[in-house]
Design a protein around this motif. Structure first.
Motif, PDB file in Angstrom:
ATOM      1  N   LEU A   4       0.796  -1.222   0.000  1.00 16.13           N
ATOM      2  CA  LEU A   4       0.000   0.000   0.000  1.00 16.13           C
ATOM      3  C   LEU A   4       0.834   1.280   0.000  1.00 16.13           C
ATOM      4  N   ALA A   5       2.146   1.143   0.041  1.00 14.99           N
ATOM      5  CA  ALA A   5       3.017   2.322   0.011  1.00 14.99           C
ATOM      6  C   ALA A   5       2.873   3.035  -1.330  1.00 14.99           C
ATOM      7  N   ALA A   6       3.255   4.294  -1.343  1.00  9.87           N
ATOM      8  CA  ALA A   6       3.184   5.076  -2.581  1.00  9.87           C
ATOM      9  C   ALA A   6       3.992   4.388  -3.683  1.00  9.87           C
ATOM     10  N   ALA A   7       3.426   4.359  -4.862  1.00  9.94           N
ATOM     11  CA  ALA A   7       4.087   3.730  -6.006  1.00  9.94           C
ATOM     12  C   ALA A   7       5.200   4.632  -6.513  1.00  9.94           C
TER      13      ALA A   7
END
Length: 163
Positions: free
Chosen positions: A61-64
């Protein structure tokens, strides 16, 4: 999974894998159990822990990060202005052949992956769409090569008309 993937680059070896497994064990993200077998060596079976699942979820779910764009062929092509028309065509032919081979490989791989059992419908959909993404790159590359050939052909025609 990584060895058979075109989108998960891995150039490591087993030592690196076991080093990573040890680090994951030390962080409490994995457990392992030694399974003894009669006719072959014992093996360690690793299982992800709740903490490992939570960390995996955080990572997912971390920023891409932005997509990478690296094509060595473009670097070579940038220097190809000194080639004559026939040499440039040879260069393009070789590249197009490689792109078409990669496209055929990935389309066949996707066909075979579709027959794989034991995956959820969601996982199968994601895997299929990843395969589509990879194939779309190679299809777009073939189309781009054709547009490049057309543009070069127009230049050559113009040069013949106006030497």
């Amino acid at each position: 999974m990584m060895q058979n993937s075109s989108y998960m680059p891995w150039s490591g070896n087993n030592n690196q894998i076991y080093k990573s497994l040890t680090e994951l064990l030390n962080h409490g993200y994995l457990t392992h159990e030694v399974q003894h077998r009669e006719s072959s060596p014992s093996i360690k079976v690793y299982t992800i822990t709740e903490a490992g699942l939570a960390e995996l979820k955080n990572w997912l779910l971390a920023a891409a990060e932005p997509p990478e764009f690296k094509k060595m062929f473009l670097v070579r092509l940038a220097g190809a202005g000194s080639l004559d028309a026939a040499e440039l065509q040879i260069m393009l032919d070789r590249y197009e052949q490689e792109v078409r081979l990669q496209l055929a490989y990935h389309e066949e791989k996707k066909r075979r992956d579709a027959a794989a059992a034991g995956v959820t419908p969601r996982a199968a959909c994601i895997r299929d769409m990843i395969g589509d993404n990879v194939a779309s790159f190679y299809k777009a590359e073939v189309e781009w090569i054709q547009r490049l050939r057309q543009a070069l052909s127009l230049i050559e025609e113009n040069e013949e008309e106006h030497p």
